[in-house]
Design an enzyme around this catalytic site. Structure first.
Site, PDB file in Angstrom:
ATOM      1  N   ASP A  30      -5.282  99.175 -51.151  1.00  0.00           N
ATOM      2  CA  ASP A  30      -5.349  98.173 -52.214  1.00  0.00           C
ATOM      3  C   ASP A  30      -3.951  97.607 -52.421  1.00  0.00           C
ATOM      4  O   ASP A  30      -2.955  98.340 -52.292  1.00  0.00           O
ATOM      5  CB  ASP A  30      -5.896  98.765 -53.516  1.00  0.00           C
ATOM      6  CG  ASP A  30      -6.513  97.696 -54.422  1.00  0.00           C
ATOM      7  OD1 ASP A  30      -7.759  97.660 -54.540  1.00  0.00           O
ATOM      8  OD2 ASP A  30      -5.735  96.883 -54.985  1.00  0.00           O
ATOM      9  N   THR A 122     -19.618  90.474 -51.192  1.00  0.00           N
ATOM     10  CA  THR A 122     -20.735  89.526 -51.199  1.00  0.00           C
ATOM     11  C   THR A 122     -20.178  88.131 -50.914  1.00  0.00           C
ATOM     12  O   THR A 122     -19.361  87.625 -51.697  1.00  0.00           O
ATOM     13  CB  THR A 122     -21.418  89.561 -52.577  1.00  0.00           C
ATOM     14  OG1 THR A 122     -21.857  90.894 -52.819  1.00  0.00           O
ATOM     15  CG2 THR A 122     -22.603  88.608 -52.642  1.00  0.00           C
ATOM     16  N   LEU A 153     -25.376  98.690 -53.997  1.00  0.00           N
ATOM     17  CA  LEU A 153     -25.267  99.717 -55.047  1.00  0.00           C
ATOM     18  C   LEU A 153     -25.197  99.099 -56.436  1.00  0.00           C
ATOM     19  O   LEU A 153     -24.788  97.950 -56.601  1.00  0.00           O
ATOM     20  CB  LEU A 153     -24.045 100.611 -54.805  1.00  0.00           C
ATOM     21  CG  LEU A 153     -22.634 100.013 -54.832  1.00  0.00           C
ATOM     22  CD1 LEU A 153     -22.119  99.796 -56.242  1.00  0.00           C
ATOM     23  CD2 LEU A 153     -21.676 100.933 -54.088  1.00  0.00           C
ATOM     24  N   GLU A 155     -23.679  99.669 -60.369  1.00  0.00           N
ATOM     25  CA  GLU A 155     -22.693 100.421 -61.133  1.00  0.00           C
ATOM     26  C   GLU A 155     -23.434 101.433 -62.005  1.00  0.00           C
ATOM     27  O   GLU A 155     -24.540 101.188 -62.473  1.00  0.00           O
ATOM     28  CB  GLU A 155     -21.844  99.475 -61.988  1.00  0.00           C
ATOM     29  CG  GLU A 155     -20.911  98.658 -61.110  1.00  0.00           C
ATOM     30  CD  GLU A 155     -19.994  97.739 -61.894  1.00  0.00           C
ATOM     31  OE1 GLU A 155     -19.767  97.974 -63.085  1.00  0.00           O
ATOM     32  OE2 GLU A 155     -19.498  96.778 -61.279  1.00  0.00           O
ATOM     33  N   CYS A 263     -21.841  90.943 -61.009  1.00  0.00           N
ATOM     34  CA  CYS A 263     -22.490  90.348 -59.830  1.00  0.00           C
ATOM     35  C   CYS A 263     -23.619  89.358 -60.099  1.00  0.00           C
ATOM     36  O   CYS A 263     -23.574  88.249 -59.583  1.00  0.00           O
ATOM     37  CB  CYS A 263     -22.948  91.452 -58.904  1.00  0.00           C
ATOM     38  SG  CYS A 263     -21.503  92.256 -58.157  1.00  0.00           S
ATOM     39  N   LYS A 266     -22.337  85.825 -61.240  1.00  0.00           N
ATOM     40  CA  LYS A 266     -21.576  85.063 -60.234  1.00  0.00           C
ATOM     41  C   LYS A 266     -22.409  84.804 -58.969  1.00  0.00           C
ATOM     42  O   LYS A 266     -22.301  83.750 -58.356  1.00  0.00           O
ATOM     43  CB  LYS A 266     -20.260  85.759 -59.898  1.00  0.00           C
ATOM     44  CG  LYS A 266     -20.353  86.865 -58.881  1.00  0.00           C
ATOM     45  CD  LYS A 266     -18.985  87.319 -58.396  1.00  0.00           C
ATOM     46  CE  LYS A 266     -19.066  88.586 -57.558  1.00  0.00           C
ATOM     47  NZ  LYS A 266     -19.824  88.476 -56.323  1.00  0.00           N
TER      48      LYS A 266
HETATM   49  P1  NAD Z   1     -13.122  94.814 -57.836  1.00  0.00           P
HETATM   50  O1  NAD Z   1     -12.511  93.651 -58.499  1.00  0.00           O
HETATM   51  O2  NAD Z   1     -13.498  96.025 -58.624  1.00  0.00           O
HETATM   52  O3  NAD Z   1     -12.151  95.331 -56.662  1.00  0.00           O
HETATM   53  C1  NAD Z   1     -11.531  94.502 -55.726  1.00  0.00           C
HETATM   54  C2  NAD Z   1     -10.221  95.171 -55.309  1.00  0.00           C
HETATM   55  O4  NAD Z   1      -9.670  94.451 -54.208  1.00  0.00           O
HETATM   56  C3  NAD Z   1      -9.147  95.147 -56.415  1.00  0.00           C
HETATM   57  O5  NAD Z   1      -8.722  96.468 -56.682  1.00  0.00           O
HETATM   58  C4  NAD Z   1      -8.016  94.289 -55.804  1.00  0.00           C
HETATM   59  O6  NAD Z   1      -6.722  94.728 -56.183  1.00  0.00           O
HETATM   60  C5  NAD Z   1      -8.257  94.481 -54.325  1.00  0.00           C
HETATM   61  N1  NAD Z   1      -7.669  93.428 -53.480  1.00  0.00           N
HETATM   62  C6  NAD Z   1      -7.728  92.090 -53.623  1.00  0.00           C
HETATM   63  N2  NAD Z   1      -7.053  91.470 -52.630  1.00  0.00           N
HETATM   64  C7  NAD Z   1      -6.560  92.441 -51.825  1.00  0.00           C
HETATM   65  C8  NAD Z   1      -5.778  92.442 -50.636  1.00  0.00           C
HETATM   66  N3  NAD Z   1      -5.355  91.295 -50.067  1.00  0.00           N
HETATM   67  N4  NAD Z   1      -5.458  93.619 -50.085  1.00  0.00           N
HETATM   68  C9  NAD Z   1      -5.844  94.783 -50.638  1.00  0.00           C
HETATM   69  N5  NAD Z   1      -6.593  94.854 -51.767  1.00  0.00           N
HETATM   70  C10 NAD Z   1      -6.941  93.695 -52.353  1.00  0.00           C
HETATM   71  O7  NAD Z   1     -14.382  94.247 -57.047  1.00  0.00           O
HETATM   72  P2  NAD Z   1     -15.805  94.972 -56.783  1.00  0.00           P
HETATM   73  O8  NAD Z   1     -16.602  94.990 -58.030  1.00  0.00           O
HETATM   74  O9  NAD Z   1     -15.568  96.233 -56.026  1.00  0.00           O
HETATM   75  O10 NAD Z   1     -16.485  93.905 -55.807  1.00  0.00           O
HETATM   76  C11 NAD Z   1     -16.033  93.714 -54.489  1.00  0.00           C
HETATM   77  C12 NAD Z   1     -17.087  92.912 -53.731  1.00  0.00           C
HETATM   78  O11 NAD Z   1     -18.285  93.696 -53.609  1.00  0.00           O
HETATM   79  C13 NAD Z   1     -17.526  91.604 -54.420  1.00  0.00           C
HETATM   80  O12 NAD Z   1     -17.784  90.641 -53.421  1.00  0.00           O
HETATM   81  C14 NAD Z   1     -18.804  91.989 -55.132  1.00  0.00           C
HETATM   82  O13 NAD Z   1     -19.667  90.885 -55.293  1.00  0.00           O
HETATM   83  C15 NAD Z   1     -19.406  92.974 -54.149  1.00  0.00           C
HETATM   84  N6  NAD Z   1     -20.317  93.944 -54.781  1.00  0.00           N
HETATM   85  C16 NAD Z   1     -19.974  94.556 -55.960  1.00  0.00           C
HETATM   86  C17 NAD Z   1     -20.826  95.507 -56.531  1.00  0.00           C
HETATM   87  C18 NAD Z   1     -20.494  96.176 -57.840  1.00  0.00           C
HETATM   88  O14 NAD Z   1     -21.321  96.902 -58.346  1.00  0.00           O
HETATM   89  N7  NAD Z   1     -19.331  95.973 -58.427  1.00  0.00           N
HETATM   90  C19 NAD Z   1     -22.024  95.852 -55.863  1.00  0.00           C
HETATM   91  C20 NAD Z   1     -22.334  95.233 -54.649  1.00  0.00           C
HETATM   92  C21 NAD Z   1     -21.467  94.282 -54.106  1.00  0.00           C
HETATM   93  C1  UGA Z   2     -26.760  94.707 -59.413  1.00  0.00           C
HETATM   94  C2  UGA Z   2     -27.879  95.062 -58.406  1.00  0.00           C
HETATM   95  O1  UGA Z   2     -28.869  95.861 -59.058  1.00  0.00           O
HETATM   96  C3  UGA Z   2     -27.305  95.826 -57.214  1.00  0.00           C
HETATM   97  O2  UGA Z   2     -28.339  96.040 -56.249  1.00  0.00           O
HETATM   98  C4  UGA Z   2     -26.192  94.983 -56.596  1.00  0.00           C
HETATM   99  O3  UGA Z   2     -25.580  95.675 -55.519  1.00  0.00           O
HETATM  100  C5  UGA Z   2     -25.143  94.674 -57.636  1.00  0.00           C
HETATM  101  O4  UGA Z   2     -25.760  93.972 -58.748  1.00  0.00           O
HETATM  102  C6  UGA Z   2     -24.072  93.793 -57.089  1.00  0.00           C
HETATM  103  O5  UGA Z   2     -24.301  92.979 -56.215  1.00  0.00           O
HETATM  104  O6  UGA Z   2     -22.973  93.969 -57.609  1.00  0.00           O
HETATM  105  P1  UGA Z   2     -25.434  96.041 -61.333  1.00  0.00           P
HETATM  106  O7  UGA Z   2     -24.952  94.678 -61.713  1.00  0.00           O
HETATM  107  O8  UGA Z   2     -24.447  97.129 -61.161  1.00  0.00           O
HETATM  108  O9  UGA Z   2     -26.236  95.943 -59.921  1.00  0.00           O
HETATM  109  O10 UGA Z   2     -26.475  96.555 -62.403  1.00  0.00           O
HETATM  110  P2  UGA Z   2     -28.050  96.329 -62.690  1.00  0.00           P
HETATM  111  O11 UGA Z   2     -28.637  97.643 -62.974  1.00  0.00           O
HETATM  112  O12 UGA Z   2     -28.695  95.518 -61.641  1.00  0.00           O
HETATM  113  O13 UGA Z   2     -28.010  95.495 -64.058  1.00  0.00           O
HETATM  114  C7  UGA Z   2     -27.545  94.165 -64.101  1.00  0.00           C
HETATM  115  C8  UGA Z   2     -27.847  93.559 -65.460  1.00  0.00           C
HETATM  116  O14 UGA Z   2     -29.250  93.354 -65.628  1.00  0.00           O
HETATM  117  C9  UGA Z   2     -27.401  94.428 -66.638  1.00  0.00           C
HETATM  118  O15 UGA Z   2     -26.852  93.614 -67.644  1.00  0.00           O
HETATM  119  C10 UGA Z   2     -28.692  95.078 -67.115  1.00  0.00           C
HETATM  120  O16 UGA Z   2     -28.685  95.436 -68.468  1.00  0.00           O
HETATM  121  C11 UGA Z   2     -29.681  93.956 -66.843  1.00  0.00           C
HETATM  122  N1  UGA Z   2     -31.069  94.447 -66.673  1.00  0.00           N
HETATM  123  C12 UGA Z   2     -31.401  95.211 -65.591  1.00  0.00           C
HETATM  124  C13 UGA Z   2     -32.034  94.110 -67.617  1.00  0.00           C
HETATM  125  O17 UGA Z   2     -31.750  93.408 -68.617  1.00  0.00           O
HETATM  126  N2  UGA Z   2     -33.328  94.547 -67.431  1.00  0.00           N
HETATM  127  C14 UGA Z   2     -33.694  95.307 -66.360  1.00  0.00           C
HETATM  128  O18 UGA Z   2     -34.900  95.662 -66.257  1.00  0.00           O
HETATM  129  C15 UGA Z   2     -32.702  95.644 -65.418  1.00  0.00           C
END
Ligand code: NAD
Ligand code: UGA
Length: 448
Positions: A30, A122, A153, A155, A263, A266
């Site tokens: 990172d 993503t 996944l 959160e 997610c 956006k």
């Molecule tokens: P995040 O903001 O928590 O983490 C991103 C990290 O990347 C930060 O710590 C940042 O410092 C680091 N970073 C940025 N530029 C960098 C570089 N040049 N070199 C090294 N590190 C660098 O983001 P996130 O929530 O983990 O999401 C990452 C991606 O995964 C997004 O595209 C998101 O849409 C996707 N995604 C997120 C979730 C989720 O639950 N948060 C689930 C599925 C997919």
């Molecule tokens: C969501 C997807 O569920 C994951 O599969 C995906 O990987 C992730 O986005 C991502 O791309 O980052 P997340 O945002 O962590 O995961 O959480 P969810 O459990 O999906 O909830 C999202 C929002 O929907 C929350 O605000 C939750 O309260 C709301 N929600 C969810 C409802 O209002 N009703 C429901 O029945 C389910």
């Protein structure tokens, strides 16, 4: 296998630690020095159940390390995952790919020997093509195959979701990447997780289509909840009644204050933009975005109505700030709009969240006061609003709450409580898409 993960946020960290737990040799990179220093001290920068123990075990076993130095980690890796953020670009909702492309350039200069570069972030359709182009232009000698492997996944359940996924999607354009990706996920075959190989563009679109569909499902039941309120029906029973049909399924049918998080908001916006760019509009998703945006403010109006139409000078206790339970993530949390809506009408807000208060302080108006518990948030409150369904809010001592409140009003935006039990304690109660006299509510809930 030797694996480098670039970006140690929610997805990068969970991916890195789980792959290390499968036995791979993983370095998480990172650019945020503080984050890496903290991880090296054994401190976890995010709240995610089970993550701290897994990091400790795998770092202790020597399979997991953290660094800001990308070059050595990439040079030594057979597989490099890009897991940096792709936030909404200001103005048009397109995914901001600045971080992904910056990493692609750095990786291009550092690779040594055949390397599979995997986009886990993503990203819009065609981003893999652009990453491949950037790498080839930056370093024509680089021998890479660029793969799309979106992450599904959630959160709060991230480790379980990563280790027991419904499916793994891998988009490849070159056959030689297939065996490498099979090897990365081989330990999951024991769990019989289906691994689905597609073209790269298809994999990229699967991710957006999945998130948009889930966001639409939530938005649908939220609108049905409004109709339930207008007609005297009960949304929990409607959800159960339709969800038992296997073609519909019972998940993601919990009506609430609107979806939030890092997610869905956006990614739905980005899919709308992709549709526009390719002149193939995503009208259902456009409408979903609009309905969800309006809903958060509508929730503030619902609270105001429960307080007799006026909250000026009144104190509102808020339970739960994060966008969902079991995370400290406040990104796009409905609580932000709801609290702002209440304060715009002159309310004083006292908030409590089990994990999200540090991040909340940075995002919420500075006039918000914070309590150390649900009971403290209720002291002298004119109303209590439950916004996030943390477990500790599920069985509050209603008698104790009532005694400390100025007036006993509970607005339950997650349908956690039953009318009869709240009424027994003398509360005025409002929830989502339910009515006090609807028969069968308790049986339906008991069966959940
Ligand atoms: P995040 O903001 O928590 O983490 C991103 C990290 O990347 C930060 O710590 C940042 O410092 C680091 N970073 C940025 N530029 C960098 C570089 N040049 N070199 C090294 N590190 C660098 O983001 P996130 O929530 O983990 O999401 C990452 C991606 O995964 C997004 O595209 C998101 O849409 C996707 N995604 C997120 C979730 C989720 O639950 N948060 C689930 C599925 C997919
Ligand atoms: C969501 C997807 O569920 C994951 O599969 C995906 O990987 C992730 O986005 C991502 O791309 O980052 P997340 O945002 O962590 O995961 O959480 P969810 O459990 O999906 O909830 C999202 C929002 O929907 C929350 O605000 C939750 O309260 C709301 N929600 C969810 C409802 O209002 N009703 C429901 O029945 C389910």
């Amino acid at each position: 296998m030797k694996i480098a993960i670039i970006g140690a946020g929610y997805v990068g960290l969970v991916t890195g630690v789980c792959l290390a737990d499968f036995g791979h040799d993983v370095v998480c990179i990172d650019k945020d020095q503080c984050r890496i220093d903290a991880l090296n001290r054994g401190e976890i920068p995010i709240y995610e159940p089970g993550l701290a123990d897994l990091v400790k075990a795998n770092a202790g076993a020597g399979r997991l390390s953290f660094s800001v130095e990308l070059r050595d980690a990439v040079a030594g890796a057979e597989v490099v995952f890009i897991a940096v953020g792709t936030p909404s670009r200001r103005g048009d909702g397109h995914a901001d790919l600045t971080y992904v492309f910056a990493v692609a350039r750095e990786v291009a200069d550092a690779v040594d020997g055949f390397t599979v570069v995997v986009t886990k972030s993503t990203v819009p359709v065609g981003t893999g093509d652009e990453v491949a182009r950037i790498i080839a232009n930056t370093n024509p000698e680089a021998d890479v195959a660029v793969v799309s492997n979106p992450e599904f996944l959630r959160e709060g359940a991230a480790i379980e979701d990563f280790k027991r996924p419904d499916r793994i999607v891998v988009g490849i354009e070159e056959e030689r990447a297939r065996s490498v990706m099979n090897e990365v996920y081989r330990p999951l075959y024991l769990n019989q997780a289906p691994i689905m190989f597609t073209g790269r563009r298809t994999a990229e679109l699967i991710k957006y289509a999945a998130n948009a569909f889930l966001a639409m499902k939530i938005t649908f039941i939220n609108e049905v909840a409004d109709l339930c309120e207008a007609t005297g029906a009960d949304v929990q029973q409607v959800a159960r009644g339709i969800g038992l049909d296997n073609r519909i399924g019972s998940k993601f049918l919990h009506a609430g204050p609107g979806y939030g998080g890092s997610c869905f908001p956006k990614d739905t916006l980005a899919l709308v933009k992709i549709g526009q760019d390719f002149e193939s509009p995503m009208r259902l998703v456009e409408t979903t975005v609009a309905i969800n945006d309006q809903r958060k403010r509508a929730m503030a109006r619902k609270v105001i109505a429960s307080c007799g139409g006026d909250v000026r000078g009144k104190t509102i206790g808020v339970l739960g700030l994060t966008f969902k339970p079991n995370t400290d993530d406040m990104r796009e949390a409905p609580s932000i709009d709801i609290i702002q809506g209440l304060m715009d009408k002159g309310a004083h807000v006292v908030a409590y969240d089990p994990q999200g208060m540090d991040s909340a302080r940075e995002l919420l108006p500075k006039e918000v006061d914070y309590a150390d518990s649900a009971y403290e948030a209720a002291i002298d409150a004119d109303a209590l609003v439950l916004i996030t369904e943390w477990n500790e809010f599920r069985s509050l001592d209603l008698g104790r709450l009532k005694l400390s409140m100025k007036s006993a009003v509970l607005v339950d935006l997650r349908n956690v409580y039953r009318y009869d039990e709240v009424a027994r304690h003398g509360f005025a109660y409002a929830s989502i898409g339910r009515h006090g006299d609807s028969r069968g509510t308790s049986e339906a809930q008991a069966a959940e």
